[in-house]
Design an enzyme around this catalytic site. Structure first.
Site, short mmCIF file in Angstrom:
data_model
loop_
_atom_site.label_atom_id
_atom_site.label_comp_id
_atom_site.label_asym_id
_atom_site.label_seq_id
_atom_site.Cartn_x
_atom_site.Cartn_y
_atom_site.Cartn_z
CE1 TYR A 88 4.16 40.77 15.27
CE2 TYR A 88 3.15 40.86 13.10
CZ TYR A 88 3.87 41.47 14.11
OH TYR A 88 4.30 42.77 13.96
CB SER A 90 1.67 44.49 12.21
OG SER A 90 2.31 43.85 11.12
CE LYS A 97 2.10 43.48 16.60
NZ LYS A 97 2.49 44.49 17.58
N1 LIG Z 1 9.94 45.63 12.07
C1 LIG Z 1 8.85 45.65 11.35
O1 LIG Z 1 8.91 45.63 10.10
C2 LIG Z 1 7.49 45.73 11.99
C3 LIG Z 1 6.37 45.67 11.15
C4 LIG Z 1 5.11 45.77 11.70
C5 LIG Z 1 4.97 45.92 13.07
N2 LIG Z 1 6.06 45.95 13.87
C6 LIG Z 1 5.83 46.13 15.31
O2 LIG Z 1 6.70 47.14 15.81
C7 LIG Z 1 7.08 46.84 17.16
C8 LIG Z 1 8.60 46.81 17.28
O3 LIG Z 1 9.08 45.78 16.44
P1 LIG Z 1 10.64 45.56 16.11
O4 LIG Z 1 10.71 45.17 14.70
O5 LIG Z 1 11.44 46.68 16.63
O6 LIG Z 1 10.92 44.24 16.99
P2 LIG Z 1 12.30 43.68 17.61
O7 LIG Z 1 13.45 44.16 16.82
O8 LIG Z 1 12.09 42.21 17.76
O9 LIG Z 1 12.35 44.38 19.06
C9 LIG Z 1 11.35 44.06 19.98
C10 LIG Z 1 11.55 44.89 21.23
O10 LIG Z 1 10.53 44.51 22.16
C11 LIG Z 1 11.15 44.17 23.40
N3 LIG Z 1 10.38 43.15 24.12
C12 LIG Z 1 10.01 41.93 23.67
N4 LIG Z 1 9.36 41.25 24.63
C13 LIG Z 1 9.31 42.08 25.70
C14 LIG Z 1 8.78 41.97 27.01
N5 LIG Z 1 8.15 40.85 27.40
N6 LIG Z 1 8.91 43.01 27.87
C15 LIG Z 1 9.54 44.15 27.47
N7 LIG Z 1 10.06 44.32 26.26
C16 LIG Z 1 9.96 43.29 25.38
C17 LIG Z 1 12.54 43.67 23.00
O11 LIG Z 1 13.46 43.82 24.04
P3 LIG Z 1 13.93 42.66 25.05
O12 LIG Z 1 14.14 41.43 24.25
O13 LIG Z 1 15.16 43.26 25.65
O14 LIG Z 1 12.84 42.55 26.05
C18 LIG Z 1 12.89 44.64 21.88
O15 LIG Z 1 13.41 45.84 22.42
C19 LIG Z 1 6.42 45.50 17.50
O16 LIG Z 1 5.21 45.72 18.17
C20 LIG Z 1 6.16 44.89 16.13
O17 LIG Z 1 5.10 43.96 16.16
C21 LIG Z 1 7.33 45.85 13.38
#
Ligand SMILES: NC(=O)c1ccc[n+]([C@@H]2O[C@H](COP(=O)([O-])OP(=O)(O)OC[C@H]3O[C@@H](n4cnc5c(N)ncnc54)[C@H](OP(=O)(O)O)[C@@H]3O)[C@@H](O)[C@H]2O)c1
Length: 235
Positions: free
Chosen positions: A152, A139, A156
């Site tokens: 968080y 991140s 990261k």
């Molecule tokens: N969105 C951003 O702007 C952003 C920025 C920086 C980094 N990131 C990183 O990008 C990645 C994806 O983020 P996102 O924004 O798509 O998050 P999100 O919308 O909250 O989706 C998270 C995903 O992870 C799954 N998950 C959570 N806990 C889990 C577990 N214990 N076992 C298996 N699956 C699990 C969730 O599915 P279930 O609930 O069905 O398990 C969901 O599919 C993350 O690592 C996040 O830290 C995102």
């Protein structure tokens, strides 16, 4: 399968970035193997795309579930070409001393132990085959910090270090990279940014840039902290 078609393993495919990446890799002709905890979304995704893609209900924090998933997938599809540790969790906005031990542990378990569990059970076959790229989702907050997301940020920053150490352990034909995806309007972003999340790209818009970027990664990227080249990635 043509040499340009890859087998891509993605954790957290039920929504957000994981879901958008799964759909974009499939649209481009690659095979996707994915997991998430939400049974309804996983079943619906499997029904939508069919075989050879494979979506399973797996909690990445549970080492036994990951072991059983890996055993089945490695038998049916072999080692993945691209392993994307995408599943993630953020604490609700709160100062560090207001966050319960339980909530702190959940963030550590998903963001840090989850990727380690997946690496433990999938990477030995990739090493045996002497090929493949591992991408651990980091991140902007793996390289900077902000108030109210300390757990968080800690995970990261840790994933950046874990990935660089892993990069030093792999054979020369492989790669491990920590990836900052940028800022994208997902459930996670809405949790920490509230209403202003809507001014950022949607997951499908992001995936159009991120998936070709991921497909180009190779051994020369080993150990390099990378960022998806999209608006907002360096904000
Ligand atoms: N969105 C951003 O702007 C952003 C920025 C920086 C980094 N990131 C990183 O990008 C990645 C994806 O983020 P996102 O924004 O798509 O998050 P999100 O919308 O909250 O989706 C998270 C995903 O992870 C799954 N998950 C959570 N806990 C889990 C577990 N214990 N076992 C298996 N699956 C699990 C969730 O599915 P279930 O609930 O069905 O398990 C969901 O599919 C993350 O690592 C996040 O830290 C995102």
């Amino acid at each position: 399968m043509s040499p340009n078609q890859k087998t891509v393993l993605i954790t957290g495919v039920s929504r957000g970035l994981g879901r958008a990446m799964a759909e974009e890799f499939i649209r481009l002709g690659h095979t996707v193997l994915g997991c998430g905890r939400s049974e309804k979304e996983i079943r619906q995704l499997q029904k939508q795309v069919g075989s050879p893609h494979d979506f399973a209900v797996v909690d990445v924090t549970d080492d036994e579930q990951v072991a059983a998933w890996a055993k089945r997938i490695l038998k049916s599809h072999g080692a993945p070409d691209l392993l994307l540790n995408n599943a993630g969790h953020i604490n609700r906005n709160a100062r560090l001393w207001e966050i319960s031990s339980q909530e702190f542990s959940q963030v550590i378990d998903v963001n840090l132990k989850g990727p380690a569990n997946v690496i433990r059970h999938f990477v030995p076959e990739m090493v045996k085959r002497q090929s493949g790229v591992i991408v651990n989702f980091s991140s902007g907050w793996g390289r900077s910090t902000a108030a109210e997301v300390a757990p968080y940020c800690a995970t990261k920053w840790a994933i950046e270090g874990l990935t660089q150490a892993l990069a030093q352990e792999l054979p020369p034909c492989m790669a491990a990279v920590p990836l900052n995806p940028g800022i994208i309007n997902t459930d996670m972003l809405r949790s920490c940014f509230g209403g202003s999340a809507s001014s950022y790209p949607t997951p499908p818009e992001w995936a159009k840039v991120a998936v070709p970027f991921l497909l180009k990664l190779g051994p020369s990227d080993n150990g390099r902290p990378l960022t998806v080249p999209i608006r907002g990635a360096n904000d």
